[in-house]
Design a protein around this motif. Structure first.
Motif, PDB file in Angstrom:
ATOM      1  N   LEU A  27       0.724  -1.220  -0.037  1.00 57.56           N
ATOM      2  CA  LEU A  27      -0.164  -0.132  -0.090  1.00 57.56           C
ATOM      3  C   LEU A  27       0.913   1.549   0.152  1.00 57.56           C
ATOM      4  O   LEU A  27       1.951   0.685   0.433  1.00 57.56           O
ATOM      5  CB  LEU A  27      -1.038   0.111   1.062  1.00 57.56           C
ATOM      6  CG  LEU A  27      -2.015  -1.435   1.262  1.00 57.56           C
ATOM      7  CD1 LEU A  27      -2.586  -1.156   2.681  1.00 57.56           C
ATOM      8  CD2 LEU A  27      -2.983  -0.800   0.301  1.00 57.56           C
ATOM      9  N   ASP A  28       0.363   2.090  -0.335  1.00 60.08           N
ATOM     10  CA  ASP A  28       0.980   3.545   0.239  1.00 60.08           C
ATOM     11  C   ASP A  28       0.508   4.535   0.910  1.00 60.08           C
ATOM     12  O   ASP A  28      -0.359   4.123   1.598  1.00 60.08           O
ATOM     13  CB  ASP A  28       0.812   4.464  -1.665  1.00 60.08           C
ATOM     14  CG  ASP A  28      -0.578   4.850  -2.220  1.00 60.08           C
ATOM     15  OD1 ASP A  28      -0.953   5.129  -1.265  1.00 60.08           O
ATOM     16  OD2 ASP A  28      -0.838   5.214  -3.531  1.00 60.08           O
ATOM     17  N   ALA A  29       0.737   5.652   1.548  1.00 56.60           N
ATOM     18  CA  ALA A  29       0.808   5.970   2.352  1.00 56.60           C
ATOM     19  C   ALA A  29      -0.880   6.825   2.167  1.00 56.60           C
ATOM     20  O   ALA A  29      -1.657   6.857   3.506  1.00 56.60           O
ATOM     21  CB  ALA A  29       1.593   7.312   2.402  1.00 56.60           C
ATOM     22  N   PHE A  78      -0.271   0.254  -4.201  1.00 57.65           N
ATOM     23  CA  PHE A  78       0.141   0.966  -4.649  1.00 57.65           C
ATOM     24  C   PHE A  78       0.902  -0.648  -5.430  1.00 57.65           C
ATOM     25  O   PHE A  78       1.156  -1.505  -6.010  1.00 57.65           O
ATOM     26  CB  PHE A  78       1.689   0.877  -4.034  1.00 57.65           C
ATOM     27  CG  PHE A  78       3.057   1.504  -4.755  1.00 57.65           C
ATOM     28  CD1 PHE A  78       2.932   3.050  -4.970  1.00 57.65           C
ATOM     29  CD2 PHE A  78       4.159   1.178  -5.472  1.00 57.65           C
ATOM     30  CE1 PHE A  78       3.976   3.771  -5.553  1.00 57.65           C
ATOM     31  CE2 PHE A  78       5.654   1.427  -5.921  1.00 57.65           C
ATOM     32  CZ  PHE A  78       5.394   2.805  -6.117  1.00 57.65           C
ATOM     33  N   GLY A  79       1.386  -0.249  -7.076  1.00 55.46           N
ATOM     34  CA  GLY A  79       1.804  -0.962  -8.215  1.00 55.46           C
ATOM     35  C   GLY A  79       3.510  -0.086  -8.662  1.00 55.46           C
ATOM     36  O   GLY A  79       3.428   0.317  -8.656  1.00 55.46           O
ATOM     37  N   LEU A  80       3.843  -1.909  -9.494  1.00 55.84           N
ATOM     38  CA  LEU A  80       5.222  -1.894  -9.852  1.00 55.84           C
ATOM     39  C   LEU A  80       5.246  -2.071 -10.707  1.00 55.84           C
ATOM     40  O   LEU A  80       4.652  -3.159 -10.945  1.00 55.84           O
ATOM     41  CB  LEU A  80       6.255  -2.528  -8.621  1.00 55.84           C
ATOM     42  CG  LEU A  80       7.721  -2.485  -9.074  1.00 55.84           C
ATOM     43  CD1 LEU A  80       7.656  -0.803  -8.039  1.00 55.84           C
ATOM     44  CD2 LEU A  80       8.508  -3.803  -8.380  1.00 55.84           C
ATOM     45  N   GLN A  81       5.696  -1.453 -11.778  1.00 55.70           N
ATOM     46  CA  GLN A  81       5.944  -1.625 -13.015  1.00 55.70           C
ATOM     47  C   GLN A  81       7.357  -2.532 -13.446  1.00 55.70           C
ATOM     48  O   GLN A  81       8.200  -1.977 -12.934  1.00 55.70           O
ATOM     49  CB  GLN A  81       5.947  -0.443 -13.966  1.00 55.70           C
ATOM     50  CG  GLN A  81       4.606   0.778 -14.540  1.00 55.70           C
ATOM     51  CD  GLN A  81       4.688   1.004 -15.452  1.00 55.70           C
ATOM     52  OE1 GLN A  81       4.222   0.725 -16.641  1.00 55.70           O
ATOM     53  NE2 GLN A  81       5.297   2.513 -14.962  1.00 55.70           N
ATOM     54  N   VAL A  82       6.982  -3.275 -14.149  1.00 52.37           N
ATOM     55  CA  VAL A  82       8.535  -4.228 -14.241  1.00 52.37           C
ATOM     56  C   VAL A  82       8.640  -4.202 -16.475  1.00 52.37           C
ATOM     57  O   VAL A  82       7.451  -4.903 -16.450  1.00 52.37           O
ATOM     58  CB  VAL A  82       8.001  -6.035 -14.110  1.00 52.37           C
ATOM     59  CG1 VAL A  82       9.619  -6.408 -14.080  1.00 52.37           C
ATOM     60  CG2 VAL A  82       7.821  -5.568 -12.338  1.00 52.37           C
ATOM     61  N   CYS A  83       9.235  -3.696 -16.461  1.00 55.17           N
ATOM     62  CA  CYS A  83       9.786  -3.414 -18.020  1.00 55.17           C
ATOM     63  C   CYS A  83      10.778  -4.126 -18.421  1.00 55.17           C
ATOM     64  O   CYS A  83      11.858  -4.358 -18.142  1.00 55.17           O
ATOM     65  CB  CYS A  83       9.503  -2.066 -18.902  1.00 55.17           C
ATOM     66  SG  CYS A  83      10.151  -2.185 -20.305  1.00 55.17           S
ATOM     67  N   GLY A  84      10.142  -5.411 -19.336  1.00 54.48           N
ATOM     68  CA  GLY A  84      11.122  -6.243 -20.253  1.00 54.48           C
ATOM     69  C   GLY A  84      12.236  -6.134 -21.104  1.00 54.48           C
ATOM     70  O   GLY A  84      11.566  -5.311 -21.278  1.00 54.48           O
ATOM     71  N   ARG A  85      12.869  -7.088 -21.699  1.00 53.54           N
ATOM     72  CA  ARG A  85      13.709  -6.244 -22.860  1.00 53.54           C
ATOM     73  C   ARG A  85      12.158  -6.936 -24.194  1.00 53.54           C
ATOM     74  O   ARG A  85      10.941  -7.726 -23.761  1.00 53.54           O
ATOM     75  CB  ARG A  85      14.415  -7.832 -23.420  1.00 53.54           C
ATOM     76  CG  ARG A  85      15.305  -7.243 -22.392  1.00 53.54           C
ATOM     77  CD  ARG A  85      17.283  -8.010 -22.875  1.00 53.54           C
ATOM     78  NE  ARG A  85      18.172  -7.896 -21.662  1.00 53.54           N
ATOM     79  CZ  ARG A  85      19.097  -8.308 -21.797  1.00 53.54           C
ATOM     80  NH1 ARG A  85      19.316  -9.423 -22.214  1.00 53.54           N
ATOM     81  NH2 ARG A  85      20.354  -8.043 -21.321  1.00 53.54           N
ATOM     82  N   ARG A  96       0.851  -8.565  -2.043  1.00 55.86           N
ATOM     83  CA  ARG A  96      -0.357  -8.291  -1.972  1.00 55.86           C
ATOM     84  C   ARG A  96      -1.133  -7.819  -1.185  1.00 55.86           C
ATOM     85  O   ARG A  96      -2.032  -8.159  -0.368  1.00 55.86           O
ATOM     86  CB  ARG A  96      -0.948  -9.120  -3.275  1.00 55.86           C
ATOM     87  CG  ARG A  96      -2.173  -8.712  -3.835  1.00 55.86           C
ATOM     88  CD  ARG A  96      -2.764 -10.174  -4.648  1.00 55.86           C
ATOM     89  NE  ARG A  96      -4.595  -9.393  -5.085  1.00 55.86           N
ATOM     90  CZ  ARG A  96      -5.550 -10.125  -5.048  1.00 55.86           C
ATOM     91  NH1 ARG A  96      -5.498 -11.617  -5.019  1.00 55.86           N
ATOM     92  NH2 ARG A  96      -6.455  -9.719  -5.355  1.00 55.86           N
ATOM     93  N   PRO A  97      -1.975  -6.019  -1.594  1.00 55.37           N
ATOM     94  CA  PRO A  97      -3.177  -6.773  -0.464  1.00 55.37           C
ATOM     95  C   PRO A  97      -4.105  -6.721  -1.169  1.00 55.37           C
ATOM     96  O   PRO A  97      -4.655  -6.677  -1.978  1.00 55.37           O
ATOM     97  CB  PRO A  97      -3.088  -4.758  -0.537  1.00 55.37           C
ATOM     98  CG  PRO A  97      -2.672  -4.261  -1.724  1.00 55.37           C
ATOM     99  CD  PRO A  97      -1.209  -5.370  -1.738  1.00 55.37           C
TER     100      PRO A  97
END
Length: 476
Positions: free
Chosen positions: A427-429, A434-441, A467-468
Motif C-alpha cells: 500500500l502507499d501512504a 501501490f503498483g510496480l511496473q516491471v519492463c522486460g526486453r 499483495r493487499p
C-alpha cells in the motif's frame, strides 16, 4: 473459510480438470460474490447469466465426457465493455451505443470463449476508454475496492475491481496509455501490456501502429500468464501478429532474482510524479535492492515522449471517432472532445515527426535495455483521487499539459514496444494499493512473466509489500 471464487484461476482450472469442482458451482460462487459487492462498486455493468449458466453446464458435461479441455475451461471471466461481444449489450460507455447488441464477438472475446472461459458480463470503462477514471454517462463510476470514494483507474477499471474482489478469476483488458497497468496498480492485481502483436487485434484501427494492445488481467502473475496463453496467437487479421507458441507462455520457469541486473527510475526521466509516490517507490527499492545482482538508478532515454504520444494517440482517436465528433458531438464527454480538438490541431508534418520520433525513441530504449534484465518504475504518478474528479490538473503544484499527462509513467513505456507488467506491491501512504511496473526486453514476454512471478513470490515474504486485499465484508 475460503470460497471457490477466491481460489486462483490456475488452481480452479486444475480442480475442474480433475473433477474436484464443477464449472456450475464455480459460476454460482462468482455470482454470489458479484451480488454481494458489485452494487457498491459497479465493476460489472451488464450480465449474460442465462447464457453463462448454459455454458457452465456444457463445460461440466465436457469434463464428465472426458474430452479435451481448453486452457480456460469452465473459468468465469469478465469482458471489458470496449470489447465487442456477440449477443451481449456493448455500449463502449457511450450513449451513442446505449442499445448496441453486436452480432459477433471480436477476436479476443472469441479467443477466451474458445478456450473454454465462461463470460459472465461486461466490465465498466470510461467513455470509449478515454481516460483513467472509470466513469461514463451510461453506467456511472466504478469505485476503488479499497476506498469506493476514490477512482479504480482505467480504462480497464471494471475488470481490475472485479478481480480484486474475487468476482471472477480472470478479466480482459486493453492498453494504450496504461489502461491495463493503471487500474491493476490501483486495485492490487496484475495487468500486463504484452508486446504489440502478441495478442492479435481484429479491431485495430490503424494496423501498423503499435500503441494500442489488448492483454490479460489476473490476481497473480501465473493466472495472467495462463490467460495470455489463451489470447496470444498467429492470427493474420492483425498486421503486427506474432508467430510463436502461445501455450508455452503459461509455463513459467524459475528465475533467480540474485542474477538480475536491474534499472530503476521513479519518473522515467520525464514524467511528473507525486512526491509521495516517489517516497513510496524509494522505500520499495530499498526493500528489494538486496535481492538483485545490481541496481542502477538510471532513467531511460524517453525524451520527447509527451509530444510523440500526444500525436500518435490523436491519430488513433481521429480514425476511431471522427464520425462521432462530426455527427454526435453533443453526446460525447469532455475527454473525447478534448482528444478530437487536439487531433484537428495537428498537421501531416506533426504525424510524420511523431512516427519518426517513436522509431528513434524505440531504438534508444532497445540499446538502454542491453545493460539490464528489467526496468522498475511506479505504475501510477499519483494515488487514486476522488471519483468525482475526471483527472488531476496539477502534480506537486505544477500544471499538467493535458487530461492524460499524469499517465506519463505508463505511456512512456508504451512507446518503447517492450512488454510491461504491473504487479501489486503493498500500500502507499493513502492506504490504497501501490503498483510496480516491471519492463522486460523486446519480445521477452515469457521471460518477463517468469521474472515477475519470482518478484511476486519475493514480495510476499515482505509483509509491507505483499499483495493487499480489500475488506469484502465492508463492501457488502
Amino acid at each position: 473459510m475460503t470460497e471457490l471464487c477466491e481460489l486462483s484461476a490456475l488452481t480452479l482450472r486444475r480442480m475442474i480438470g480433475a473433477r474436484q469442482i464443477s464449472p456450475v458451482e464455480l459460476l454460482a460462487s462468482c455470482r454470489a460474490r458479484i451480488g454481494r459487492v458489485n452494487p457498491r462498486l459497479n465493476a460489472f455493468v451488464t450480465f449474460c447469466w442465462e447464457r453463462a449458466e448454459a455454458e457452465a453446464r456444457a463445460a461440466e458435461g465436457k469434463v464428465m465426457a472426458g474430452g479435451p479441455l481448453g486452457a480456460l475451461h469452465g473459468l468465469p471471466i469478465g469482458i471489458k465493455e470496449t470489447m465487442v461481444s456477440g449477443g451481449v449489450r456493448t455500449t463502449f460507455g457511450s450513449p451513442i451505443y446505449a442499445d448496441n447488441v453486436p452480432a459477433e464477438d471480436e477476436r479476443i472475446v472469441a479467443a477466451v470463449r474458445g478456450a473454454g472461459a465462461v463470460a459472465v458480463g461486461k466490465t465498466n470503462v470510461p467513455e470509449f476508454g478515454a481516460g483513467a477514471n472509470t466513469t461514463n454517462p451510461v453506467f456511472g463510476p466504478t469505485g476503488n475496492p479499497f476506498d469506493p470514494a476514490r477512482i479504480c483507474g482505467g480504462s480497464s477499471g471494471g475488470s481490475a475491481v472485479a478481480l480484486a474482489t474475487d468476482m471472477v478469476p480472470l478479466a480482459t483488458g486493453s492498453d494504450t496509455g496504461g489502461s491495463l497497468r493503471t487500474p491493476a496498480g490501483y486495485c492490487g492485481v496484475v495487468g500486463m501490456r504484452p508486446s504489440p502483436g502478441l495478442v492479435p487485434m481484429s479491431r485495430r484501427g490503424i494496423g501498423y501502429t503499435s500503441i494500442s494492445v489488448q492483454g490479460p488481467m489476473g490476481r497473480d502473475v501465473a493466472d495472467t500468464a495462463l490467460m495470455l496463453s489463451a489470447i496470444a496467437g498467429r492470427d493474420p487479421v492483425d498486421p503486427l501478429a506474432w508467430n510463436g507458441d502461445p501455450a508455452a507462455l503459461a509455463i513459467l520457469p524459475e528465475v533467480d532474482l540474485s542474477g538480475l541486473r536491474v534499472a530503476v527510475s521513479a519518473d522515467l526521466g520525464f514524467a511528473p510524479v507525486d512526491d509521495g509516490i516517489r517516497r513510496t517507490f524509494g522505500e520499495v527499492i530499498a526493500d528489494l535492492g538486496g535481492a538483485f545482482a545490481s541496481v542502477d538508478d538510471k532513467a531511460p532515454p524517453l525524451q520527447g515522449a509527451d509530444e510523440i504520444f500526444e500525436v500518435l494517440r490523436s491519430m488513433s482517436f481521429l480514425i476511431g471517432h471522427e464520425a462521432h465528433y462530426r455527427d454526435r458531438r453533443a453526446d460525447l464527454g469532455p475527454n473525447l472532445i478534448a482528444n478530437m480538438e487536439q487531433a484537428y490541431g495537428y498537421s501531416f508534418a506533426d504525424a510524420a515527426k511523431a512516427q519518426a520520433g517513436q522509431t528513434k525513441l524505440y531504438r534508444a530504449f532497445l540499446a538502454y535495455m542491453d545493460d539490464y534484465d528489467i526496468l522498475l518504475a511506479p505504475t501510477a504518478a499519483v494515488p487514486p483521487f476522488p471519483v468525482a474528479q475526471l483527472y488531476p490538473t496539477h502534480i506537486n503544484g505544477e500544471e499538467l499539459r493535458s487530461y492524460f499527462h499524469w499517465l506519463g509513467l505508463a505511456y512512456g513505456l508504451t512507446l518503447t514496444d517492450h512488454p510491461v507488467i504491473s504487479i501489486p506491491c503493498g500500500l502507499d501512504a493513502t492506504g490504497t494499493p501501490f503498483g510496480l511496473q516491471v519492463c522486460g526486453r523486446r519480445w521477452g514476454d515469457h521471460r518477463l512473466l517468469a521474472v515477475a512471478a519470482a518478484l511476486e513470490r519475493h514480495l510476499q515474504t515482505i509483509p509491507a509489500r505483499a499483495r493487499p486485499k480489500p475488506d469484502i465484508a465492508a463492501l457488502s
